[in-house]
Design an enzyme around this catalytic site. Structure first.
Site, PDB file in Angstrom:
ATOM      1  N   ALA A 145       0.841  -1.197   0.000  1.00  0.00           N
ATOM      2  CA  ALA A 145       0.000   0.000   0.000  1.00  0.00           C
ATOM      3  C   ALA A 145       0.876   1.247   0.000  1.00  0.00           C
ATOM      4  O   ALA A 145       1.578   1.511   0.969  1.00  0.00           O
ATOM      5  CB  ALA A 145      -0.930   0.011   1.212  1.00  0.00           C
ATOM      6  N   GLU A 146       0.853   1.975  -1.110  1.00  0.00           N
ATOM      7  CA  GLU A 146       1.572   3.251  -1.193  1.00  0.00           C
ATOM      8  C   GLU A 146       0.502   4.334  -1.182  1.00  0.00           C
ATOM      9  O   GLU A 146      -0.167   4.570  -2.186  1.00  0.00           O
ATOM     10  CB  GLU A 146       2.439   3.288  -2.452  1.00  0.00           C
ATOM     11  CG  GLU A 146       3.521   4.363  -2.416  1.00  0.00           C
ATOM     12  CD  GLU A 146       3.047   5.679  -2.998  1.00  0.00           C
ATOM     13  OE1 GLU A 146       2.643   6.564  -2.194  1.00  0.00           O
ATOM     14  OE2 GLU A 146       3.084   5.837  -4.221  1.00  0.00           O
TER      15      GLU A 146
END
Length: 512
Positions: free
Chosen positions: A256-257
């Site tokens: 998850a960025e």
């Protein structure tokens, strides 16, 4: 000399649907150019059935792809890199059309990812390939090795703000690790996603190692719930939670960025001219729609006036617009304009002052750049991600309280420090995944370092060795190479051997 590439329009991508794994039946996405509303194309919305079919095809492709050597995969990734380089102007123009950013800014995005593709292709074997491990005195009779094996099929949900560099940071590293990929680009930039899929297929004609599914949030939800081995997501923290919940149904791991509230520190001994240029660029380029963009600027009180004047002079010479001559483009997502304006109006109404630029009266999706001063630390403009062409300028005197303010938001993506004597100290104190010292977004440009955040900014990494290992699993093998002097793993142990074990443990570890 290579022939000049034939221009490829959005309408051609939409109507021919090259490389689109969506069936084409049912509703379609209509894409318009930000700032002008010019229609760019219509694209199918992939269904859950389309997603399942793509994943099934990817399984077969993954088996073939994983069977290649690192060198064979690297050769094909290098071929894709060459296509990107030769069609540099074409893809840059397409990115500009769908995002609204100036072509020159789109070109920077494409140029930067080329370096990362080259790095991944060149270093995959050294990072992931088999290597020996060391034994200890207790395990001297054993030898070990470790290698990193492909996961299988990786799903990638890409963003609209950097529709080439960001998704390829996951796609290429997943491919270099031996996986096949199913990619859902943003509904705002489907043409860019299809372009990437089309030319990856040209570089790897043997099997569909990269499939592209155009669609909306329902498509992304279906991909997160599909029978994949990992999902890589880039987007808001709120959406990441939804993707994570969907992926949890199958215990699918996730990268998850997410968003950030990045701080830019200008210390007392900084090069003020360089710092002002970097602060303006990191805050305002791409209309501020950068996850690692500067949103808070902290300047040492001894140089705050001089720095503020330099920054104001730069910002005062900039303008946003939908025309080709504007150095800053329009906001890509129309709904974000209200968020930006809400933060600005709230800060000004509470007593903040406009140091440079203009606040208020956006023209459609065009928001003019601005720098505010006097914004309270607890104001939404300082605690929530704004994601627009603005930043807040604030002073500081001591490093300790400065770091407390920087780390108070819960976000922890990137940061920047300009200075000399204390720059490294300040950088180490920032609770972020990345910090750049005396350089603008250096961590995004250097291929050998990981990219990612902590806290509300997400987890997992792309780029660098960590980015390769992110899309693989560790597989260790241990074998006996000598008869053990003392074997504790048998029911045939004697009391004397147990006494010897206690003696050895005390000798090796009792002095710790």
């Amino acid at each position: 000399m290579s022939p000049t590439p034939t221009p490829l329009s959005n309408s051609a991508l939409a109507n021919q649907s090259p490389g689109n794994a969506a069936s084409g039946a049912g509703p379609r996405l209509t894409v318009t150019r930000p700032g002008t509303g010019e229609p760019l194309g219509s694209y199918p919305i992939a269904t859950a059935e389309d997603v399942a079919a793509a994943v099934e095809r990817a399984r077969g492709a993954a088996d073939w792809w994983a069977g290649l050597t690192f060198a064979q995969r690297g050769k094909r990734l290098d071929a894709f890199r060459g296509i990107l380089a030769r069609r540099f102007a074409q893809i840059s123009k397409l990115v500009s059309e769908e995002t609204g950013k100036p072509v020159a800014d789109a070109a920077i995005e494409v140029a930067t990812i080329l370096d990362h593709i080259a790095w991944a292709a060149r270093h995959a074997r050294s990072v992931l390939g088999p290597r020996r491990t060391r034994s200890t005195l207790m395990s001297f009779h054993l030898s070990g090795s470790i290698e990193y094996r492909p996961l299988g099929v990786v799903g990638v949900i890409g963003p609209w703000n950097f529709p080439v560099m960001t998704p390829l940071g996951s796609i290429v590293f997943a491919l270099a690790a031996g996986n096949a990929v199913v990619f859902k680009p943003s509904e705002l930039t489907p043409g860019v996603g299809l372009w990437l899929g089309r030319y990856m297929a040209e570089a790897v004609p043997e099997a569909p190692v990269l499939q592209v599914l155009t669609g909306d949030g329902t498509t992304g939800d279906a991909l997160a719930r599909a029978d994949i081995d990992k999902i890589a997501f880039t987007g808001s923290t709120a959406t990441a939670k939804k993707v994570m919940a969907a992926a949890a149904e199958r215990l699918t791991p996730m990268v998850a960025e997410c968003g950030g509230k990045d701080a830019f520190v200008v210390d007392y001994d900084a090069d003020l001219d360089a710092a002002a240029e970097a602060a303006a660029w990191t805050a305002l380029s791409n209309a501020g729609q950068t996850c690692v963009g500067t949103e808070r600027i902290y300047v040492h009180e001894s140089v705050s006036e001089a720095f503020g004047a330099k920054l104001a002079a730069i910002v005062g010479g900039l303008r946003a617009g939908a025309d080709d001559a504007a150095p800053i483009g329009p906001m890509t997502m129309a709904g974000q304009v209200d968020v930006v304006e809400g933060h600005l109006r709230g800060a000004v109404d509470a007593g903040a002052r406009v140091l440079a630029g203009r606040v208020g009266a956006p023209e459609g999706q065009v928001v003019q750049p601005s720098i505010l001063t006097g914004v309270a630390d607890d104001a939404p403009a300082n605690t929530e991600e704004t994601f627009g062409p603005t930043a807040n300028l604030m002073g500081f005197s001591e490093v300790g309280p400065l770091l407390a303010r920087i780390n108070a938001t819960g976000y922890g993506l990137g940061g920047t420090v300009y200075g000399r004597a204390r720059a490294a100290q300040i950088a180490r104190g920032m609770r972020t995944g990345m910090v750049s010292i005396n350089a603008a977004l250096g961590f995004a440009m250097l291929p050998s370092v990981p990219f990612g955040g902590v806290g509300k900014s997400g987890f997992g990494r792309i780029h660098g060795p960590d980015g390769l290992r992110e899309f693989a699993y560790a597989h260790s093998t241990v074998r006996r190479r000598l008869p053990p002097v003392l074997d504790p793993t048998t029911f045939a142990r004697t009391a004397k051997q147990d006494e010897l074990l206690a003696t050895v443990v005390n000798l090796l570890h009792g002095g710790a």
